[in-house]
Design a protein around this motif. Structure first.
Motif, PDB file in Angstrom:
ATOM      1  N   SER A  95       0.825  -1.206   0.000  1.00  0.00           N
ATOM      2  CA  SER A  95       0.000   0.000   0.000  1.00  0.00           C
ATOM      3  C   SER A  95       0.859   1.255   0.000  1.00  0.00           C
ATOM      4  CB  SER A  95      -0.923   0.002   1.216  1.00  0.00           C
ATOM      5  OG  SER A  95      -1.760  -1.130   1.190  1.00  0.00           O
ATOM      6  N   ALA A  96       1.991   1.195   0.677  1.00  0.00           N
ATOM      7  CA  ALA A  96       2.910   2.342   0.682  1.00  0.00           C
ATOM      8  C   ALA A  96       3.483   2.579  -0.715  1.00  0.00           C
ATOM      9  CB  ALA A  96       4.033   2.102   1.689  1.00  0.00           C
ATOM     10  N   ILE A  97       3.739   1.506  -1.445  1.00  0.00           N
ATOM     11  CA  ILE A  97       4.214   1.642  -2.829  1.00  0.00           C
ATOM     12  C   ILE A  97       3.169   2.388  -3.656  1.00  0.00           C
ATOM     13  CG2 ILE A  97       4.672   0.338  -4.950  1.00  0.00           C
ATOM     14  CD1 ILE A  97       5.932  -1.826  -3.109  1.00  0.00           C
ATOM     15  N   LEU A  98       1.899   2.075  -3.455  1.00  0.00           N
ATOM     16  CA  LEU A  98       0.842   2.755  -4.188  1.00  0.00           C
ATOM     17  C   LEU A  98       0.738   4.228  -3.804  1.00  0.00           C
ATOM     18  CD1 LEU A  98      -1.987   0.085  -4.271  1.00  0.00           C
ATOM     19  CD2 LEU A  98      -0.387   0.723  -6.074  1.00  0.00           C
ATOM     20  N   ALA A  99       0.997   4.547  -2.536  1.00  0.00           N
ATOM     21  CA  ALA A  99       0.999   5.955  -2.120  1.00  0.00           C
ATOM     22  C   ALA A  99       2.085   6.724  -2.859  1.00  0.00           C
ATOM     23  CB  ALA A  99       1.192   6.060  -0.607  1.00  0.00           C
ATOM     24  N   VAL A 100       3.249   6.115  -2.980  1.00  0.00           N
ATOM     25  CA  VAL A 100       4.344   6.757  -3.720  1.00  0.00           C
ATOM     26  C   VAL A 100       4.002   6.887  -5.200  1.00  0.00           C
ATOM     27  CG1 VAL A 100       6.765   6.492  -4.419  1.00  0.00           C
ATOM     28  CG2 VAL A 100       6.093   6.020  -2.061  1.00  0.00           C
ATOM     29  N   ALA A 101       3.372   5.870  -5.762  1.00  0.00           N
ATOM     30  CA  ALA A 101       2.987   5.918  -7.180  1.00  0.00           C
ATOM     31  C   ALA A 101       1.966   7.031  -7.432  1.00  0.00           C
ATOM     32  CB  ALA A 101       2.415   4.569  -7.620  1.00  0.00           C
ATOM     33  N   GLY A 102       0.995   7.178  -6.555  1.00  0.00           N
ATOM     34  CA  GLY A 102       0.014   8.252  -6.700  1.00  0.00           C
ATOM     35  C   GLY A 102       0.653   9.622  -6.612  1.00  0.00           C
ATOM     36  N   PHE A 103       1.567   9.786  -5.671  1.00  0.00           N
ATOM     37  CA  PHE A 103       2.272  11.057  -5.528  1.00  0.00           C
ATOM     38  C   PHE A 103       3.126  11.345  -6.757  1.00  0.00           C
ATOM     39  CE2 PHE A 103       5.912  13.607  -4.008  1.00  0.00           C
ATOM     40  CZ  PHE A 103       5.209  14.737  -3.602  1.00  0.00           C
ATOM     41  N   ALA A 104       3.788  10.320  -7.272  1.00  0.00           N
ATOM     42  CA  ALA A 104       4.638  10.491  -8.452  1.00  0.00           C
ATOM     43  C   ALA A 104       3.817  10.933  -9.659  1.00  0.00           C
ATOM     44  CB  ALA A 104       5.391   9.206  -8.761  1.00  0.00           C
ATOM     45  N   ILE A 105       2.642  10.360  -9.844  1.00  0.00           N
ATOM     46  CA  ILE A 105       1.789  10.745 -10.970  1.00  0.00           C
ATOM     47  C   ILE A 105       1.346  12.199 -10.833  1.00  0.00           C
ATOM     48  CG2 ILE A 105      -0.474  10.376 -12.042  1.00  0.00           C
ATOM     49  CD1 ILE A 105       1.542   8.367 -12.940  1.00  0.00           C
ATOM     50  N   ALA A 106       0.970  12.610  -9.625  1.00  0.00           N
ATOM     51  CA  ALA A 106       0.540  13.997  -9.414  1.00  0.00           C
ATOM     52  C   ALA A 106       1.671  14.978  -9.723  1.00  0.00           C
ATOM     53  CB  ALA A 106       0.051  14.184  -7.975  1.00  0.00           C
ATOM     54  N   VAL A 107       2.867  14.674  -9.238  1.00  0.00           N
ATOM     55  CA  VAL A 107       4.009  15.562  -9.473  1.00  0.00           C
ATOM     56  C   VAL A 107       4.409  15.569 -10.944  1.00  0.00           C
ATOM     57  CG1 VAL A 107       6.468  15.878  -8.964  1.00  0.00           C
ATOM     58  CG2 VAL A 107       4.870  15.376  -7.114  1.00  0.00           C
ATOM     59  N   MET A 108       4.418  14.403 -11.576  1.00  0.00           N
ATOM     60  CA  MET A 108       4.793  14.342 -12.987  1.00  0.00           C
ATOM     61  C   MET A 108       3.783  15.065 -13.870  1.00  0.00           C
ATOM     62  SD  MET A 108       6.323  10.508 -13.384  1.00  0.00           S
ATOM     63  CE  MET A 108       6.870  10.707 -15.071  1.00  0.00           C
ATOM     64  N   THR A 109       2.508  15.007 -13.519  1.00  0.00           N
ATOM     65  CA  THR A 109       1.499  15.723 -14.298  1.00  0.00           C
ATOM     66  C   THR A 109       1.667  17.231 -14.138  1.00  0.00           C
ATOM     67  OG1 THR A 109      -0.041  13.884 -14.048  1.00  0.00           O
ATOM     68  CG2 THR A 109      -0.979  15.993 -14.702  1.00  0.00           C
ATOM     69  N   ALA A 110       1.947  17.675 -12.921  1.00  0.00           N
ATOM     70  CA  ALA A 110       2.195  19.106 -12.717  1.00  0.00           C
ATOM     71  C   ALA A 110       3.421  19.556 -13.503  1.00  0.00           C
ATOM     72  CB  ALA A 110       2.371  19.396 -11.231  1.00  0.00           C
ATOM     73  N   ARG A 111       4.461  18.748 -13.500  1.00  0.00           N
ATOM     74  CA  ARG A 111       5.662  19.090 -14.268  1.00  0.00           C
ATOM     75  C   ARG A 111       5.382  19.053 -15.765  1.00  0.00           C
ATOM     76  NH1 ARG A 111       9.347  22.079 -15.624  1.00  0.00           N
ATOM     77  NH2 ARG A 111      11.256  21.160 -16.401  1.00  0.00           N
ATOM     78  N   LEU A 112       4.545  18.135 -16.201  1.00  0.00           N
ATOM     79  CA  LEU A 112       4.165  18.062 -17.611  1.00  0.00           C
ATOM     80  C   LEU A 112       3.462  19.340 -18.052  1.00  0.00           C
ATOM     81  CD1 LEU A 112       4.302  15.998 -19.926  1.00  0.00           C
ATOM     82  CD2 LEU A 112       2.066  15.193 -19.215  1.00  0.00           C
ATOM     83  N   LEU A 113       2.617  19.884 -17.190  1.00  0.00           N
ATOM     84  CA  LEU A 113       1.977  21.164 -17.500  1.00  0.00           C
ATOM     85  C   LEU A 113       2.995  22.289 -17.625  1.00  0.00           C
ATOM     86  CD1 LEU A 113      -1.182  20.957 -15.209  1.00  0.00           C
ATOM     87  CD2 LEU A 113      -1.166  21.135 -17.693  1.00  0.00           C
ATOM     88  N   GLN A 114       4.001  22.280 -16.736  1.00  0.00           N
ATOM     89  CA  GLN A 114       5.066  23.285 -16.830  1.00  0.00           C
ATOM     90  C   GLN A 114       5.851  23.153 -18.122  1.00  0.00           C
ATOM     91  OE1 GLN A 114       7.338  22.631 -13.266  1.00  0.00           O
ATOM     92  NE2 GLN A 114       6.168  24.145 -12.095  1.00  0.00           N
ATOM     93  N   ILE A 115       6.177  21.942 -18.489  1.00  0.00           N
ATOM     94  CA  ILE A 115       6.917  21.712 -19.732  1.00  0.00           C
ATOM     95  C   ILE A 115       6.088  22.190 -20.914  1.00  0.00           C
ATOM     96  CG2 ILE A 115       7.822  19.921 -21.272  1.00  0.00           C
ATOM     97  CD1 ILE A 115       8.535  18.335 -18.711  1.00  0.00           C
ATOM     98  N   TRP A 116       4.803  21.908 -20.890  1.00  0.00           N
ATOM     99  CA  TRP A 116       3.920  22.309 -21.994  1.00  0.00           C
ATOM    100  C   TRP A 116       3.888  23.829 -22.143  1.00  0.00           C
ATOM    101  CZ3 TRP A 116       1.908  19.416 -25.717  1.00  0.00           C
ATOM    102  CH2 TRP A 116       0.965  19.998 -26.551  1.00  0.00           C
ATOM    103  N   GLN A 117       3.917  24.529 -21.025  1.00  0.00           N
ATOM    104  CA  GLN A 117       3.868  25.984 -21.061  1.00  0.00           C
ATOM    105  C   GLN A 117       5.231  26.609 -21.351  1.00  0.00           C
ATOM    106  OE1 GLN A 117       2.215  26.718 -17.217  1.00  0.00           O
ATOM    107  NE2 GLN A 117       0.164  26.093 -17.822  1.00  0.00           N
ATOM    108  N   GLY A 118       6.258  25.796 -21.507  1.00  0.00           N
ATOM    109  CA  GLY A 118       7.571  26.295 -21.862  1.00  0.00           C
ATOM    110  C   GLY A 118       8.434  26.709 -20.684  1.00  0.00           C
ATOM    111  N   MET A 119       8.068  26.312 -19.492  1.00  0.00           N
ATOM    112  CA  MET A 119       8.877  26.642 -18.312  1.00  0.00           C
ATOM    113  C   MET A 119      10.037  25.669 -18.206  1.00  0.00           C
ATOM    114  SD  MET A 119       5.820  27.240 -15.633  1.00  0.00           S
ATOM    115  CE  MET A 119       6.140  28.693 -14.712  1.00  0.00           C
ATOM    116  N   PRO A 120      11.197  26.162 -17.846  1.00  0.00           N
ATOM    117  CA  PRO A 120      12.360  25.254 -17.721  1.00  0.00           C
ATOM    118  C   PRO A 120      12.303  24.376 -16.496  1.00  0.00           C
ATOM    119  CG  PRO A 120      12.985  27.534 -17.256  1.00  0.00           C
ATOM    120  CD  PRO A 120      11.545  27.533 -17.660  1.00  0.00           C
TER     121      PRO A 120
END
Length: 120
Positions: A95-120
């Protein structure tokens, strides 16, 4: 990139992270609710990937396509990998592995939005 879909992915991922963390604190293995939740998250991530691919094919997107597709590919792989590891480890740590996976997806999606907007 569709920000509504990205927001949905972030919300689902954070809710699953919280639910997984609660299950881990209660010293329980992953149950059917988390399994179905991560399947829904995977579908949402695949929809988001489809939007990104369609937008890039239409000529939109940042200059750095390699990083963009690296994040998209990583996001697609994390939920199934997390579920696989959680099924292999039938203790609180699954279950702890899944908590880390959920957090990783949230952070990667936020970073993906930054990349899309052209932020370094």
């Amino acid at each position: 990139m569709n920000t509504v879909v990205s927001t949905i992915v972030i919300v689902i991922a954070l809710l699953l992270m919280l639910a997984s963390l609660i299950v881990a604190i209660r010293d329980r293995p992953m149950g059917m609710v988390l399994l179905v939740g991560f399947a829904v998250l995977e579908v949402a991530v695949l929809v988001q990937a489809g939007f990104v691919i369609a937008a890039v094919a239409g000529g939109a997107g940042p200059d750095d396509k390699v990083t963009l597709f690296g994040y998209v590919g990583g996001e697609v792989l994390i939920p199934p990998a997390g579920v696989f590891l959680a099924l292999a480890e039938r203790s609180r740590w699954g279950s702890a592995i899944l908590a880390v996976a959920g957090f990783a997806i949230a952070v990667m999606t936020a970073r993906l939005l930054q990349i899309w907007q052209g932020m370094p």
